[in-house]
Design a protein around this motif. Structure first.
Motif, PDB file in Angstrom:
ATOM      1  N   PHE A 959       0.866  -1.190   0.000  1.00  0.00           N
ATOM      2  CA  PHE A 959       0.000   0.000   0.000  1.00  0.00           C
ATOM      3  C   PHE A 959       0.900   1.237   0.000  1.00  0.00           C
ATOM      4  CE2 PHE A 959      -3.037   3.012   1.901  1.00  0.00           C
ATOM      5  CZ  PHE A 959      -4.133   2.769   1.088  1.00  0.00           C
ATOM      6  N   THR A 960       0.828   2.016  -1.109  1.00  0.00           N
ATOM      7  CA  THR A 960       1.688   3.195  -1.266  1.00  0.00           C
ATOM      8  C   THR A 960       0.823   4.387  -1.635  1.00  0.00           C
ATOM      9  OG1 THR A 960       2.062   2.743  -3.608  1.00  0.00           O
ATOM     10  CG2 THR A 960       3.571   1.690  -2.029  1.00  0.00           C
ATOM     11  N   ARG A 961       1.492   5.489  -1.898  1.00  0.00           N
ATOM     12  CA  ARG A 961       0.772   6.706  -2.280  1.00  0.00           C
ATOM     13  C   ARG A 961      -0.011   6.516  -3.564  1.00  0.00           C
ATOM     14  NH1 ARG A 961       1.995  11.058   0.709  1.00  0.00           N
ATOM     15  NH2 ARG A 961       3.839  10.969   2.055  1.00  0.00           N
ATOM     16  N   VAL A 988      -7.765  11.104   5.250  1.00  0.00           N
ATOM     17  CA  VAL A 988      -8.163   9.719   5.494  1.00  0.00           C
ATOM     18  C   VAL A 988      -7.136   8.760   4.900  1.00  0.00           C
ATOM     19  CG1 VAL A 988      -9.969   8.007   5.135  1.00  0.00           C
ATOM     20  CG2 VAL A 988     -10.579  10.388   5.548  1.00  0.00           C
ATOM     21  N   PHE A 989      -6.695   9.057   3.695  1.00  0.00           N
ATOM     22  CA  PHE A 989      -5.690   8.198   3.078  1.00  0.00           C
ATOM     23  C   PHE A 989      -4.368   8.259   3.843  1.00  0.00           C
ATOM     24  CE2 PHE A 989      -2.058   7.860   0.189  1.00  0.00           C
ATOM     25  CZ  PHE A 989      -2.210   6.543  -0.226  1.00  0.00           C
ATOM     26  N   LYS A 990      -3.987   9.453   4.290  1.00  0.00           N
ATOM     27  CA  LYS A 990      -2.712   9.585   5.017  1.00  0.00           C
ATOM     28  C   LYS A 990      -2.730   8.750   6.299  1.00  0.00           C
ATOM     29  CE  LYS A 990      -1.732  14.236   3.243  1.00  0.00           C
ATOM     30  NZ  LYS A 990      -1.586  15.666   3.598  1.00  0.00           N
ATOM     31  N   ALA A 992      -4.403   5.968   6.763  1.00  0.00           N
ATOM     32  CA  ALA A 992      -4.264   4.570   6.348  1.00  0.00           C
ATOM     33  C   ALA A 992      -2.830   4.272   5.931  1.00  0.00           C
ATOM     34  CB  ALA A 992      -5.235   4.267   5.212  1.00  0.00           C
ATOM     35  N   LEU A 993      -2.212   5.203   5.193  1.00  0.00           N
ATOM     36  CA  LEU A 993      -0.841   4.990   4.738  1.00  0.00           C
ATOM     37  C   LEU A 993       0.122   4.916   5.918  1.00  0.00           C
ATOM     38  CD1 LEU A 993       1.055   4.721   2.323  1.00  0.00           C
ATOM     39  CD2 LEU A 993       1.265   7.221   2.288  1.00  0.00           C
ATOM     40  N   ARG A 994      -0.037   5.811   6.906  1.00  0.00           N
ATOM     41  CA  ARG A 994       0.844   5.777   8.078  1.00  0.00           C
ATOM     42  C   ARG A 994       0.694   4.449   8.818  1.00  0.00           C
ATOM     43  NH1 ARG A 994      -0.566  11.325   8.740  1.00  0.00           N
ATOM     44  NH2 ARG A 994      -2.197  10.737  10.231  1.00  0.00           N
ATOM     45  N   GLU A 995      -0.535   3.999   8.967  1.00  0.00           N
ATOM     46  CA  GLU A 995      -0.757   2.732   9.648  1.00  0.00           C
ATOM     47  C   GLU A 995      -0.116   1.580   8.886  1.00  0.00           C
ATOM     48  OE1 GLU A 995      -2.168   0.011  12.507  1.00  0.00           O
ATOM     49  OE2 GLU A 995      -1.900   2.190  12.539  1.00  0.00           O
ATOM     50  N   ALA A 996      -0.204   1.598   7.566  1.00  0.00           N
ATOM     51  CA  ALA A 996       0.392   0.533   6.764  1.00  0.00           C
ATOM     52  C   ALA A 996       1.915   0.545   6.891  1.00  0.00           C
ATOM     53  CB  ALA A 996      -0.026   0.683   5.294  1.00  0.00           C
ATOM     54  N   GLU A 997       2.500   1.727   6.826  1.00  0.00           N
ATOM     55  CA  GLU A 997       3.962   1.823   6.974  1.00  0.00           C
ATOM     56  C   GLU A 997       4.385   1.387   8.370  1.00  0.00           C
ATOM     57  OE1 GLU A 997       4.740   5.851   6.008  1.00  0.00           O
ATOM     58  OE2 GLU A 997       4.730   5.522   3.829  1.00  0.00           O
TER      59      GLU A 997
END
Length: 1405
Positions: A959-961, A988-990, A992-997
């Motif tokens: 999951f990336t930008r 909202v996407f940021k 999710a992205l932080r959580e994935a990283e």
């Protein structure tokens, strides 16, 4: 009476009567009805009824005496004058026929005239009585009118009179009292007030129309006393007394001391007339419960002490009163009570009452089912346990086996015995016996025993049977023998036939088994057609081969089977019977009733009647009407063709003639019995303006507190159309009718509410038009406000398959001829395109074809040929709209979702997009669309679904930008479809992205040694703070280090990483321990760090956690006195000033000051009152808050506690002052001095004291005087010295100095050793420091080197003040205040208390 006068002309008897008679019976017709006077041998019934109307006309006043008037009235009553009524007046053509008929009724008329003569005599006596009563009433009224305004004290017009009565008979005392204002009467027995509430049912006090009475029911000998009535008003009091004597019949108890009474004729119960009213019906009970069978009855004469003779039978065997059967008869009820049911109690119960004409009796069956088995599946209890072949040490016990339907087969029985009078049961057989008899040995001669039996199967053991009758082990010459020697169970019964009986029962009969083998009876089982499980119809073997099965569901179909029973068990089951529906047996209907005339035009009459009460098991489909002229005996048929409705117009009638009618009902079984002839109805045209009567009153939706009454419009409307209806109601037996609707209703139904449950009511309806209110309808049948068992209401719903909106009713009972009749607003729905009606089994459904607002209204349904099964439902607009929305959803289906499209971040940073449907089929199809492009399962994406859970998901591996955008899933499942979208853009996407990283990094971190739980804190019971963490994926080589502010911490115990957890203790936690702590875990695979910042809120949380434990461990406040004041101390596991601690005095917070000092140590918190005074008295408390809870400890410093504390404080203060100012050596003297002879020794020290102390020197306890060799000096009151010139060995010894003033002193010793030149310097004694020898070179006069200056001594700690025994006294670890002056070195003796003596303190709590 007005209706009678319209139908016939009154017969007037001219006479004269007294004025009082005229006033009472003016315009009051008297009617006598002679009905059904038919000689026993007369063939035709010539006379049905003759009505005679006597009207006594009023006349003007007469001066005749009362006796003359009465004589004339008697003569007039005896006149046999008779006038032929108009309706019997004949024309000349009919006279001959009339005379012919009259000749045939001559004998009947003779009987009628005799009856008329008897009635005249009775009427004369009644008129005389009524006239006298009226005269008394008029006189009382006139007298009251005169005396109303005259005040008068109470006066008894009729006083009490004495009574002598038999025991158990009632007595009534009454009196009449007058006075103005009306007196209040109270009753007394022997001077004590009579209170009916104290002895309910014993006394009854009444006061009506000026007559006051006291009724004593069932008098006892103890009721013999003097009774008095005391009347009181504001003008005085009057008393009337009378004696009541109660006597006991001869031979009953002790003879009454009041003397003999006249003999009463004995009334035997068989001389009573008894009629049974409410009778007990078929009854169902359960083992262990209680039940009562009762019949209400009318007894003539009804004497309290002579109840009717009632006998109860079970299966034709007379029952006797016992603990298991209680019997009562009296008070209008005969009752049998069975307090502890067993299956032995099942059977046919008969009540037989002896009457004047023989006996009257009633029978009904009672069923007793098994109690719930424990464990489930265990068999039922055996029954009918009885002992046979009784001997001195042996009996044969036999019993009947229980019925097993769905339980496992019985494998045997256990027999128990107990001696009479004992509750200790002993099992007789070690292993179960397989047949229903067992010989019991080992009995004791002359002892009595009871026996019981328990059944066994593979699941468990049954409840024990009811114990047998008492059996005594004796050598009896004769005893009942158990018959039969054939072994084995009977063969199966033959053909089973079931036939219709009633609407809840079926008659079952069968052929007996071919092989009986001492048959005990039969068990009958039933089963609903289509069901698997059988149910027992009886629980006690039934001896006959026919049985009525009760308690069945009306309209349901059943099959039956039978098993034979003997001592060896149950036979095989018989073949099943043919299915049969539960419906009443076919019979002709009962007679219609309630014939009434609805209209008449002079040549025809319109009649209506009520349906038969019993339809005979099939629908009534025809009515036949007969008529006759009231003057003839010949009935003529009105209709040859059947009339299907309960209304009929009879034509070709003669105006002015009276007619009678009778009606017969018919069904498929035939024509029933005719109704009773109607009352004579005159064929006379109705011309009145008001409407005629409404008719055909019926009821629907009968519930506990409401019902709906319906009726039909009157046939005769009057001068104008009917505009409405009024409904009147009364309780059954009452004539007080209440109008339910004040305004007439235009429709022909009315919902009646507010009824009393179980109460019976009657109704009548009046029609209203412009001319007024019309004639009332015929009285309705009585209706009881009670719903049928199992009644259900109409249900409104939407079909889940078709989406149709419907109303549905499931009937609680039904039969083959029943029909569901639907109505809207109580108008029957016929063939209507807006609705469709379907019926299946016991359920009928009304379906709306295209529902809209036109379908709103009240819908009702009635099930015909039942006991009033009906229901209604009001369809409102809101309810319809809700159902239409649901209907649309069903007809245009969507896949219902439990959860819309959502996402979650998984391990390794994978992101899962998922949606969950309520239900999915195996043929579901779907697709994921991301930013308008369909995504398929492949590299980087995994798409799947689970039908069981309804989840459809897509997993994105990386999951990336580039994954920012809109996600949509489209689902198709059969005809249903849906889609759900999720927008992941911006913040909202940021997230999710932080959580994935983060999850990706976490995954990498966990490949080496890592913290499974980062640093956290705990607090132990001793308030030590522990910083703890947990590790995972470690090995022996993994290192673990602690740091604070980057400075490594080396704990006393090295951390053991292989244990999976490490902790760093921080004892005595306080503000100094704030900072950033860090734990580092590392090896060759990687490194992980956990940081814990102890500051801010974290620090507060730790302090609160410490406070929670410390507060819970805090002791009660302890009083401690010091020289400075009074101290209150609270001991606890740990105390630090960072804890939220508040001291209060009289609920006011105390701030630390010179007066009130607040402090503490690691073990306690204290508050000291310096220089206390009376102002400091009162209630003290300490509050320790942990952020959630406050721990409070209190102490009451007042009264004797304060007095004792204050005295102790003064004592310690004085002692401290003395200690401070006493004489003492403050420095300069050694403990030991070693010196060479010929040298000079100078012992010099500094002393202190206020006032200046006195100084004395001693050698070997002898005072040293100042001389040339030994010089003693004391300079300036401060420096004291002893100088010895040229010491010799004789100067060796123990020297001491005594410093003293008025407050005390001190005694210090010095050991002096003198050695010769060339000798070895002697060693100092053990425990004494070494000191260098004085040398001439060093000093001309050797001065010893003093030891290290001692620290200032501590003031002695004062002893604590004694406290009450209930207050724990802790040990005081508190440091005492330092002395302002230095203290001499250790080892100095003093006659005063030693300086280092510690104050004894009690142990800490």
């Amino acid at each position: 009476m007005s209706e009678v006068s319209q139908q016939q002309e009154s017969h007037r008897i001219p006479h004269s009567c007294c004025q009082r008679l005229r006033n009472f019976v003016s315009k009051m017709p008297l009617v006598f009805n002679v009905s059904e006077i038919c000689p026993r041998k007369r063939k035709p019934r010539l006379v049905r009824s003759i009505k005679i109307c006597l009207t006594i006309s009023p006349r003007k006043s007469s001066s005749k005496s009362a006796s003359q008037e009465q004589a004339q009235a008697t003569e007039a009553m005896a006149e046999p004058a008779y006038t032929i009524p108009v309706f019997r007046d004949r024309t000349s053509e009919g006279t001959e026929e009339y005379q012919r008929v009259t000749t045939n009724v001559g004998k009947g008329l003779t009987v009628i005239q005799q009856e008329l003569h008897r009635m005249r005599m009775a009427t004369k006596a009644q008129v005389d009585s009524l006239a006298i009563q009226r005269e008394v009433k008029d006189m009382m009224t006139k007298r009251v009118d005169v005396l109303d305004d005259i005040p008068k004290m109470p006066d008894f017009l009729i006083a009490l009179r004495p009574h002598t009565v038999w025991e158990k008979t009632p007595v009534k005392l009454f009196c009449t009292v007058q006075g103005n204002p009306r007196p209040i009467v109270k009753w007394y027995k022997g001077g004590a007030p009579v209170d009916p509430l104290n002895t309910p049912g014993k006394y009854k006090i009444e006061s009506k129309y000026g007559v006051h009475s006291l009724i004593i029911s069932r008098c006892a000998v103890s009721d013999t006393a003097e009774y008095s009535a005391v009347a009181t008003n504001q003008h005085g009091t009057a008393t009337s007394k009378a004696t009541v004597i109660v006597k006991r019949p001869a031979g009953v108890g002790e003879s009454c001391h009041l003397g003999l009474v006249p003999h009463l004729t004995e009334i035997h119960p068989s001389k009573l007339e008894v009629a049974l009213l409410d009778r007990f019906s078929v009854t169902f009970g359960v083992e262990g419960s209680s039940i009562s069978l009762a019949c209400s009855m009318v007894v003539v004469p009804d004497l309290p002490n002579v109840p009717p003779l009632a006998q109860w039978y079970r299966d034709d065997k007379l029952l006797k009163p016992s603990k298991l059967a209680g019997m009562t008869a009296g008070g209008g009820v005969a009752r049998l009570t069975l307090p502890n049911l067993a299956k032995d109690d099942e059977g046919l119960y008969t009540l037989r009452i002896f009457t004047k004409d023989g006996t009257t009796e009633h029978s009904a069956y009672m069923f007793v089912s098994d109690a719930a088995a424990s464990p489930a599946g265990a068999p039922g209890a055996p029954m009918s346990v009885k002992a046979y072949d009784i001997n001195s040490d042996y009996v044969l016990v036999a019993w009947k086996p229980p019925n097993t339907v769905n339980e496992a087969a019985i494998t045997g029985y256990f027999v128990d015995r107990c001696e009479a009078g004992s509750d200790s049961w002993v099992q007789c057989n070690d292993s179960p016996v397989k047949i229903c008899k067992y010989p019991v040995h080992g009995l004791k001669v002359g002892h009595s025993y009871h026996f019981r039996v328990r059944a066994v199967n593979r699941v468990g053991i049954s409840r024990p049977s009811r114990k047998s009758d008492k059996v005594t082990a004796l050598d009896a010459a004769e005893s009942e023998r158990l018959q039969g020697t054939d072994e084995g169970v009977p063969s199966a019964p033959g053909q089973v036939v079931a036939s219709r009986n009633t609407k809840t029962s079926v008659f079952v009969q069968w052929d007996a088994p071919k092989v009986l083998k001492n048959l005990m009876g039969y068990y009958i089982d039933g089963r609903v057609v289509g069901a698997k499980d059988w149910f027992p119809c009886n629980n006690k073997p039934f001896k006959h081969n026919r049985f009525v099965v009760h308690g069945l569901i009306p309209g349901e179909s059943y099959v039956f089977r039978v098993q034979a029973v003997n001592v060896f068990g149950l036979s095989d089951e018989s073949q099943e019977s043919s299915p049969i529906a539960v419906e009443p047996a076919l019979a002709t209907p009962s007679a219609p009733f309630g014939i009434t005339m609805l209209s008449c035009d002079g040549s025809s009459m319109t009649l209506a009647w009520k349906s038969p009460k019993h339809c005979g098991g099939s629908k009534v489909n025809a009515y036949y009407i007969d008529k006759r002229n009231a003057d003839t005996l010949v009935w003529k048929e009105v209709n040859l063709a059947a009339v299907t409705e309960r209304i009929c117009t009879v034509d070709n009638l003669t105006e002015g003639t009276f007619y009678e009618f009778k009606i017969q009902a018919a069904n498929m079984a035939g024509v029933g019995v005719p109704s009773a002839p109607s009352d004579p109805m005159k064929c006379e045209a109705w011309t009145f303006n008001e409407p005629g009567p409404a008719y055909d009153l019926s009821f629907s939706e009968i519930r506990s507190h409401s019902l709906v009454i319906l009726w039909k419009a009157p046939v005769y409307t009057g001068a104008s159309a009917v505009t409405g209806y009024l409904v009147e109601m009364a309780k059954k037996g009452s004539s007080d009718f209440v109008t339910l609707n004040q305004e007439a209703v235009s429709h022909r139904y009315l919902q009646v509410t507010g009824l009393e449950e179980g109460e019976t009511y009657v109704f009548k309806v009046r029609a209203v038009n412009a001319s007024g209110v019309g004639k009332p309808s015929q009285l309705s049948e009585p209706v009881c406000a009670k719903a049928l068992p199992g009644t259900k209401e109409i249900v409104a719903g939407v079909d889940e398959e078709t989406g149709d909106v419907f109303l549905s009713l499931e009937a609680c009972e039904i039969c083959d001829t029943s029909k569901f009749v639907w109505s809207k607003n109580y108008k029957q729905i016929g063939d209507c395109p807006r609705v469709a009606i379907t019926t299946k089994g016991r359920t009928s459904r009304l379906t709306f074809t295209n529902p809209d607002k036109d379908d709103l209204g009240r819908y009702s349904v009635v099930v015909t040929d039942t006991d009033g099964v009906s229901g209604s439902h009001t369809l409102t607009e809101d309810a319809l709209n809700t159902m239409l929305e649901l209907s649309y959803a069903i007809r245009h289906p969507i896949v219902p979702l439990k959860h819309g499209l959502n996402y979650e971040v998984l391990e390794k940073g994978h992101v899962r997009f998922w949606v969950q449907a309520v239900k999915l089929s195996s043929s579901v199809s779907y697709r994921f669309i991301v930013n308008d492009k369909e995504v398929t399962s492949g590299e980087g994406h995994k798409i799947s679904h689970d039908v069981a859970t309804g989840i459809i998901q897509m997993t994105v591996d990386t999951f990336t930008r580039a994954n920012e955008g809109t996600y949509t899933v489209q689902i198709n499942d059969g005809r249903a479809k849906t889609q759900s979208s999720l927008v992941l853009v911006g913040d909202v996407f940021k997230v999710a992205l932080r959580e994935a990283e983060f999850q990706r990094k976490e995954h990498i971190r966990k490949q080496g040694p890592h913290f499974s739980e980062y640093l956290y804190f705990t607090v132990t019971e001793d308030c030590t703070v522990m910083l703890a963490c947990k590790m995972a994926n470690v090995k022996k080589e993994t290192s673990f280090r602690w740091y604070k502010e980057d400075d490594e911490i080396v704990p006393e115990t090295p951390p053991n990483v292989m244990s999976g957890a490490c902790a760093l203790p921080i004892p005595m936690f306080s503000r100094k321990d704030q900072g950033v702590f860090k734990a580092v875990l590392s090896d060759d695979r990687g490194k992980d760090t956990s940081v814990f910042d102890i500051s801010g809120q974290v620090f507060e949380d730790i302090i609160n956690a410490i406070a929670q434990i410390a507060g819970a461990s805090a002791s009660d406040l302890v009083l401690q006195c010091t020289p400075e004041g009074i101290r209150l101390q609270c001991y606890m596991n740990y105390y630090t000033e960072e804890m939220k601690t508040v001291w209060k005095h009289k609920e006011s917070k105390i701030a630390s000051s010179e007066k009130m000092r607040i402090g503490g140590t690691a073990e306690m918190a204290w508050m000291q009152i310096c220089d206390p005074s009376d102002r400091e008295k009162g209630h003290y408390s300490i509050e320790i808050s942990d952020g959630v809870k406050t721990h409070t400890r209190t102490f009451d410093l007042s009264g004797q506690a304060y007095t004792d504390a204050y005295e102790e404080y003064l004592r310690l203060k004085a002692a401290a002052f003395a200690e401070k100012n006493r004489g003492r050596v403050v420095g300069g003297l050694p403990d030991v001095v070693t010196i060479m002879e010929e040298k000079s020794l100078s012992l010099t020290c500094t002393v202190w004291g206020e006032p200046t102390p006195e100084v004395s020197w001693f050698k070997n306890e002898q005072e040293v005087a100042s001389n040339e060799h030994t010089k003693v000096t004391f300079d300036g009151g401060k420096f004291a010295s002893l100088v010895i010139n040229k010491v010799t060995p004789d100067d060796s010894g123990k020297y001491s100095i005594n410093v003293r003033n008025k407050y005390g002193g001190e005694f210090v010793e010095i050991t002096v050793s003198v050695y010769k030149h060339g000798e070895k310097i002697p060693e100092p004694k053990l425990g004494q420091p070494k000191t260098p020898a004085a040398t001439p070179a060093a000093t001309p006069a050797a001065t010893p080197v003093p030891p290290r200056s001692p620290a200032p001594s501590k003031a002695p700690t004062p002893a604590p003040l004694k406290t009450p025994a209930s207050t724990p006294v802790p040990k005081s670890p508190t440091p005492t205040p330092k002395s302002p002056t230095p203290t001499p070195s250790r080892g100095v003796k003093s006659p005063t208390p030693p300086r280092f003596m510690k104050s004894p303190t009690p142990p800490r709590k």
